[in-house]
Design a protein around this motif. Structure first.
Motif, PDB file in Angstrom:
ATOM      1  N   LEU A  37      12.661  -8.460 -16.872  1.00 22.70           N
ATOM      2  CA  LEU A  37      13.585  -7.332 -16.888  1.00 22.70           C
ATOM      3  C   LEU A  37      13.559  -6.687 -18.262  1.00 22.70           C
ATOM      4  CD1 LEU A  37      15.734  -5.719 -15.315  1.00 22.70           C
ATOM      5  CD2 LEU A  37      17.437  -7.260 -16.297  1.00 22.70           C
ATOM      6  N   ASP A  82      25.656  -1.032  -6.426  1.00 23.07           N
ATOM      7  CA  ASP A  82      25.073  -2.255  -5.867  1.00 23.07           C
ATOM      8  C   ASP A  82      26.069  -3.162  -5.153  1.00 23.07           C
ATOM      9  OD1 ASP A  82      22.630  -1.406  -6.774  1.00 23.07           O
ATOM     10  OD2 ASP A  82      22.613  -2.687  -8.546  1.00 23.07           O
ATOM     11  N   SER A 145      18.137   2.278  -3.449  1.00 19.44           N
ATOM     12  CA  SER A 145      17.467   1.280  -4.280  1.00 19.44           C
ATOM     13  C   SER A 145      16.065   1.110  -3.730  1.00 19.44           C
ATOM     14  CB  SER A 145      18.190  -0.067  -4.202  1.00 19.44           C
ATOM     15  OG  SER A 145      19.503   0.053  -4.655  1.00 19.44           O
ATOM     16  N   VAL A 152      14.226  -3.097  -9.515  1.00 21.68           N
ATOM     17  CA  VAL A 152      15.647  -2.802  -9.729  1.00 21.68           C
ATOM     18  C   VAL A 152      15.900  -1.296  -9.868  1.00 21.68           C
ATOM     19  CG1 VAL A 152      16.103  -5.046 -10.805  1.00 21.68           C
ATOM     20  CG2 VAL A 152      15.471  -3.081 -12.242  1.00 21.68           C
TER      21      VAL A 152
END
Length: 193
Positions: A37, A82, A145, A152
């Protein structure tokens, strides 16, 4: 064209998906690269890249105060998108919105809109928060998404039929196609006797 001063050379935005509406572009300051990430907003230098990419570098400084407000707002927007919006996240977004307002003026070509915030550090956050409200009012089903499980990123689906699934067909769409192909070829290979 070369810059006269090497320290003023612009650093290229490293994110795989840019140019989305502002609130999604802010969310996309986090992305996965090689299974890790990444976060463009891990420093004021990264904030400067995002502000420039979003066209806000002449309206907000890439300083610690702006970075803190922007990261805080990104986390609120991620939580709203989310998860089911909770009263706490709605209140948090409302606190961001309280930092600014839209002012109108009469200009040479008619009505002009001018956003104002109580601190320049909150302008990018306030603009992203108002963009969230705009998109979620106009087309919430088009805010998506990426369908790739390891991605992500978020996008605004502007396709005619609203069936876009990937942040980028070149990146995640191809990964999914390659994985399906691998699974098909693997199941079609018979073990030796």
């Amino acid at each position: 064209m070369q810059s006269e001063h090497p320290s003023q050379q612009e650093v290229v935005d490293p994110r795989p998906l840019v140019g989305e509406p502002l609130f999604l572009d802010l969310l996309n300051t986090r992305w996965v690269h090689d299974g890790v990430l990444r976060d463009l907003l891990d420093s004021t230098g990264g904030l400067a890249i995002w502000l420039r990419s979003a066209g806000l570098d002449d309206q907000a400084a890439a300083d610690r105060e702006t970075l803190d407000a922007t990261v805080q707002t990104r986390e609120i927007l991620l939580a709203l998108l989310d998860q089911a919006p909770s009263p706490e996240t709605m209140d948090a977004l409302n606190r961001v919105l309280e930092h600014g307002a839209l002012h109108y003026r009469l200009g040479p070509d008619g009505s002009e809109e001018h956003p104002r915030t109580d601190s320049p550090a909150w302008l990018p956050s306030w603009l992203a928060a108002t963009d969230y409200l705009r998109l979620m009012t106009a087309s919430p089903d088009r805010v998506k998404s990426c369908a790739h499980p390891a991605c992500v990123l978020h996008f605004h689906d502007t396709t005619k039929n609203g069936t876009r699934r990937w942040c980028s067909m070149a990146i995640c769409g191809n990964r999914a196609k390659a994985a399906r192909h691998y699974d098909r070829t693997r199941t079609n290979v018979q073990p030796p006797n």
